[in-house]
Motif scaffolding. Structure first.
Motif, PDB file in Angstrom:
ATOM      1  N   LEU A   1       0.839  -1.199   0.000  1.00 34.86           N
ATOM      2  CA  LEU A   1       0.000   0.000   0.000  1.00 34.86           C
ATOM      3  C   LEU A   1       0.873   1.249   0.000  1.00 34.86           C
ATOM      4  N   THR A   2       1.904   1.254   0.824  1.00 35.84           N
ATOM      5  CA  THR A   2       2.814   2.400   0.900  1.00 35.84           C
ATOM      6  C   THR A   2       3.513   2.632  -0.432  1.00 35.84           C
ATOM      7  N   HIS A   3       3.918   1.554  -1.096  1.00 35.21           N
ATOM      8  CA  HIS A   3       4.617   1.681  -2.380  1.00 35.21           C
ATOM      9  C   HIS A   3       3.711   2.339  -3.424  1.00 35.21           C
ATOM     10  N   GLN A   4       2.444   1.941  -3.464  1.00 37.14           N
ATOM     11  CA  GLN A   4       1.522   2.525  -4.441  1.00 37.14           C
ATOM     12  C   GLN A   4       1.301   4.010  -4.175  1.00 37.14           C
ATOM     13  N   LEU A   5       1.218   4.392  -2.906  1.00 36.32           N
ATOM     14  CA  LEU A   5       1.038   5.806  -2.585  1.00 36.32           C
ATOM     15  C   LEU A   5       2.283   6.612  -2.917  1.00 36.32           C
ATOM     16  N   THR A   6       3.449   6.016  -2.725  1.00 31.46           N
ATOM     17  CA  THR A   6       4.698   6.712  -3.032  1.00 31.46           C
ATOM     18  C   THR A   6       4.796   7.041  -4.512  1.00 31.46           C
ATOM     19  N   ARG A   7       4.257   6.194  -5.358  1.00 35.33           N
ATOM     20  CA  ARG A   7       4.284   6.452  -6.802  1.00 35.33           C
ATOM     21  C   ARG A   7       3.529   7.725  -7.156  1.00 35.33           C
ATOM     22  N   LEU A   8       2.529   8.091  -6.342  1.00 31.65           N
ATOM     23  CA  LEU A   8       1.768   9.327  -6.567  1.00 31.65           C
ATOM     24  C   LEU A   8       2.319  10.495  -5.754  1.00 31.65           C
ATOM     25  N   LYS A   9       3.478  10.295  -5.116  1.00 26.96           N
ATOM     26  CA  LYS A   9       4.102  11.313  -4.268  1.00 26.96           C
ATOM     27  C   LYS A   9       3.206  11.681  -3.087  1.00 26.96           C
ATOM     28  N   VAL A  10       2.521  10.661  -2.560  1.00 28.71           N
ATOM     29  CA  VAL A  10       1.671  10.837  -1.391  1.00 28.71           C
ATOM     30  C   VAL A  10       2.463  10.436  -0.155  1.00 28.71           C
ATOM     31  N   ASN A  11       2.452  11.297   0.851  1.00 32.13           N
ATOM     32  CA  ASN A  11       3.195  11.052   2.080  1.00 32.13           C
ATOM     33  C   ASN A  11       2.222  10.609   3.178  1.00 32.13           C
ATOM     34  N   ILE A  12       2.551   9.510   3.847  1.00 35.49           N
ATOM     35  CA  ILE A  12       1.740   9.027   4.968  1.00 35.49           C
ATOM     36  C   ILE A  12       2.227   9.705   6.247  1.00 35.49           C
ATOM     37  N   LEU A  13       1.370  10.523   6.855  1.00 34.33           N
ATOM     38  CA  LEU A  13       1.761  11.285   8.042  1.00 34.33           C
ATOM     39  C   LEU A  13       1.526  10.506   9.334  1.00 34.33           C
ATOM     40  N   THR A  14       0.396   9.815   9.416  1.00 37.14           N
ATOM     41  CA  THR A  14       0.114   8.998  10.599  1.00 37.14           C
ATOM     42  C   THR A  14      -0.558   7.704  10.166  1.00 37.14           C
ATOM     43  N   VAL A  15      -0.348   6.664  10.972  1.00 39.70           N
ATOM     44  CA  VAL A  15      -0.973   5.358  10.741  1.00 39.70           C
ATOM     45  C   VAL A  15      -1.473   4.833  12.076  1.00 39.70           C
ATOM     46  N   HIS A  16      -2.740   4.407  12.108  1.00 39.81           N
ATOM     47  CA  HIS A  16      -3.309   3.728  13.263  1.00 39.81           C
ATOM     48  C   HIS A  16      -3.917   2.423  12.768  1.00 39.81           C
ATOM     49  N   VAL A  17      -3.527   1.332  13.381  1.00 41.93           N
ATOM     50  CA  VAL A  17      -3.942   0.006  12.942  1.00 41.93           C
ATOM     51  C   VAL A  17      -4.919  -0.571  13.956  1.00 41.93           C
ATOM     52  N   HIS A  18      -6.077  -1.048  13.458  1.00 40.06           N
ATOM     53  CA  HIS A  18      -7.094  -1.669  14.296  1.00 40.06           C
ATOM     54  C   HIS A  18      -7.358  -3.079  13.770  1.00 40.06           C
ATOM     55  N   PRO A  19      -7.175  -4.112  14.589  1.00 42.67           N
ATOM     56  CA  PRO A  19      -7.508  -5.475  14.141  1.00 42.67           C
ATOM     57  C   PRO A  19      -9.009  -5.617  13.896  1.00 42.67           C
ATOM     58  N   VAL A  20      -9.373  -6.177  12.763  1.00 39.49           N
ATOM     59  CA  VAL A  20     -10.764  -6.446  12.418  1.00 39.49           C
ATOM     60  C   VAL A  20     -10.825  -7.822  11.766  1.00 39.49           C
ATOM     61  N   ASP A  21     -12.042  -8.317  11.584  1.00 40.95           N
ATOM     62  CA  ASP A  21     -12.210  -9.599  10.917  1.00 40.95           C
ATOM     63  C   ASP A  21     -11.706  -9.504   9.480  1.00 40.95           C
ATOM     64  N   GLY A  22     -10.872 -10.444   9.093  1.00 44.10           N
ATOM     65  CA  GLY A  22     -10.385 -10.484   7.718  1.00 44.10           C
ATOM     66  C   GLY A  22      -9.140  -9.661   7.476  1.00 44.10           C
ATOM     67  N   GLY A  23      -8.549  -9.083   8.506  1.00 41.56           N
ATOM     68  CA  GLY A  23      -7.336  -8.295   8.296  1.00 41.56           C
ATOM     69  C   GLY A  23      -7.178  -7.224   9.352  1.00 41.56           C
ATOM     70  N   SER A  24      -6.729  -6.074   8.932  1.00 41.05           N
ATOM     71  CA  SER A  24      -6.567  -4.943   9.847  1.00 41.05           C
ATOM     72  C   SER A  24      -7.084  -3.683   9.167  1.00 41.05           C
ATOM     73  N   LEU A  25      -7.726  -2.848   9.952  1.00 40.52           N
ATOM     74  CA  LEU A  25      -8.221  -1.564   9.458  1.00 40.52           C
ATOM     75  C   LEU A  25      -7.167  -0.512   9.733  1.00 40.52           C
ATOM     76  N   ASP A  26      -6.621   0.055   8.669  1.00 41.33           N
ATOM     77  CA  ASP A  26      -5.590   1.086   8.797  1.00 41.33           C
ATOM     78  C   ASP A  26      -6.218   2.456   8.607  1.00 41.33           C
ATOM     79  N   GLU A  27      -6.032   3.317   9.605  1.00 40.44           N
ATOM     80  CA  GLU A  27      -6.450   4.715   9.503  1.00 40.44           C
ATOM     81  C   GLU A  27      -5.219   5.535   9.156  1.00 40.44           C
ATOM     82  N   LEU A  28      -5.281   6.248   8.041  1.00 44.53           N
ATOM     83  CA  LEU A  28      -4.132   6.993   7.544  1.00 44.53           C
ATOM     84  C   LEU A  28      -4.478   8.473   7.418  1.00 44.53           C
TER      85      LEU A  28
END
Length: 282
Positions: free
Chosen positions: A120-147
Motif C-alpha cells: 500500500l505504501t509503495h503505491q502511494l509513493t508512486r503518486l508522491k503521497v506522504n503518509i503522516l500517521t498510521v493507526h492500525v485496528h484489528p478487524v475480521d479479515g485483516g486490519s483496518l488502517d487509519e491513515l
C-alpha cells in the motif's frame, strides 16, 4: 462554423457556475487594448483624413468608426489573442494552489499478511503521497488502517481510492481533513476526558465529536438498524447512548474509548451526587 475551444490552461480558470474567466488586471487589460486598438486607430485616421469630407463630418466618422471597431474587433481580439498573458497572474496562483499539498483521511482494510502495508505504501509513493500517521485496528479479515495522507493538490479523491484499491485494500474510504487529524487518538481521548471531568453531562456530544459520529435521539433508537456502523454505549444515569456513522464502521479501539469516557462520566456524576446528598440532608 466550429467553436474554438479554450486552451487547457485558461479553461481551468473558468467559473463552474457561470463559465466566465476571472477579470484580468486593469494594467494588463489596458496594455492589451492599446496594443490592438492603436493599429486600427492609425488605419482609420489615415483613410478618413485624406478624404474631402468637411472637418466636423471627419470627426464624426472617426469617432463612430473607431468606437465600433474597438467594441466589435479590438477588445474581443485582445481577450482572445492575449488571453494567456492577461490571465497569467491568476494562472500562476492557480498552479500554486493546485500544487499545494492536501490532507486526506483514509480508512482501508488490508490483509493480515506480511508486506500488505508495504505494498500500500509503495503505491502511494508512486503518486508522491506522504503518509503522516498510521493507526492500525484489528478487524475480521485483516486490519483496518487509519491513515492521514499529504497528497499533491491535483490528486482527487477518486485517484486515492483507485490507488488504495489497486494496492489490495478493501472497504476504502477517503475524506478531506485538516491538521487537527494529526493529533493521535489517545491525545484526543485525553482531551475529551478533561472535558467530561468538567461537565459529565456533555458525554453524548463528547463521544460523538471524538468518533466523528451522530447521536441517535432516544425516540429513534428502536428504529436504528444494528450493525458495525452503529455503536451502543450503556450508561446507568443517562440510559443507553446510540451513535451512528454512515460508511465508517466503528473499530474496537473506538468502542473502547467511548466506553471508558462513559465510565469516567458515570464515576464523576456519582461522586457529585454523593457530595450533594449530605448538603441536602443538612
Amino acid at each position: 462554423m466550429s467553436r474554438k475551444t479554450d486552451q487547457p490552461s485558461t479553461a481551468e480558470l473558468r467559473c463552474d457556475s457561470c463559465g466566465l474567466l476571472p477579470e484580468p488586471g486593469r494594467t494588463r487589460l489596458t496594455l492589451a487594448n492599446v496594443a490592438v486598438m492603436l493599429p486600427i486607430e492609425l488605419v482609420v485616421h489615415a483613410l478618413v483624413v485624406n478624404t474631402g469630407l468637411p472637418y466636423l463630418l471627419k470627426v464624426a466618422v472617426l469617432a463612430v468608426t473607431a468606437t465600433a471597431l474597438v467594441i466589435w474587433v479590438a477588445e474581443p481580439s485582445a481577450m482572445r489573442l492575449l488571453r494567456s498573458w492577461l490571465h497569467a497572474p491568476a494562472l500562476r496562483q492557480h498552479n500554486r494552489l493546485t500544487a499545494a499539498p492536501a490532507l486526506w483521511r483514509a480508512r482501508v482494510v488490508v490483509a493480515d499478511r506480511p508486506g500488505a502495508l508495504e505494498q500500500l505504501t509503495h503505491q502511494l509513493t508512486r503518486l508522491k503521497v506522504n503518509i503522516l500517521t498510521v493507526h492500525v485496528h484489528p478487524v475480521d479479515g485483516g486490519s483496518l488502517d487509519e491513515l492521514v495522507l499529504s497528497a499533491p493538490g491535483e490528486l482527487t479523491e477518486q485517484d486515492l481510492l483507485d490507488t488504495l484499491t489497486a494496492a489490495g485494500g478493501s472497504t476504502v474510504g477517503i475524506w478531506p481533513t485538516t491538521p487537527l487529524a494529526l493529533a493521535d487518538g489517545q491525545t484526543r481521548a485525553l482531551n475529551f476526558a478533561t472535558r467530561i471531568a468538567q461537565n459529565p453531562g456533555a458525554l453524548p456530544d463528547a463521544i460523538a465529536e471524538l468518533l466523528g459520529a451522530d447521536v441517535v435521539p432516544p425516540h429513534q433508537q428502536a428504529a436504528a438498524p444494528a450493525g458495525p456502523a452503529v455503536l451502543k454505549v450503556p450508561t446507568a444515569w443517562q440510559g443507553p447512548l446510540l451513535f451512528r456513522r454512515e460508511g465508517q464502521p466503528f473499530t474496537p479501539a473506538e468502542s473502547a474509548r467511548a466506553h471508558r469516557l462513559a465510565e469516567l462520566a458515570e464515576i464523576l456524576e456519582q461522586g457529585r451526587r454523593v457530595s450533594a446528598s449530605p448538603q441536602q440532608s443538612a
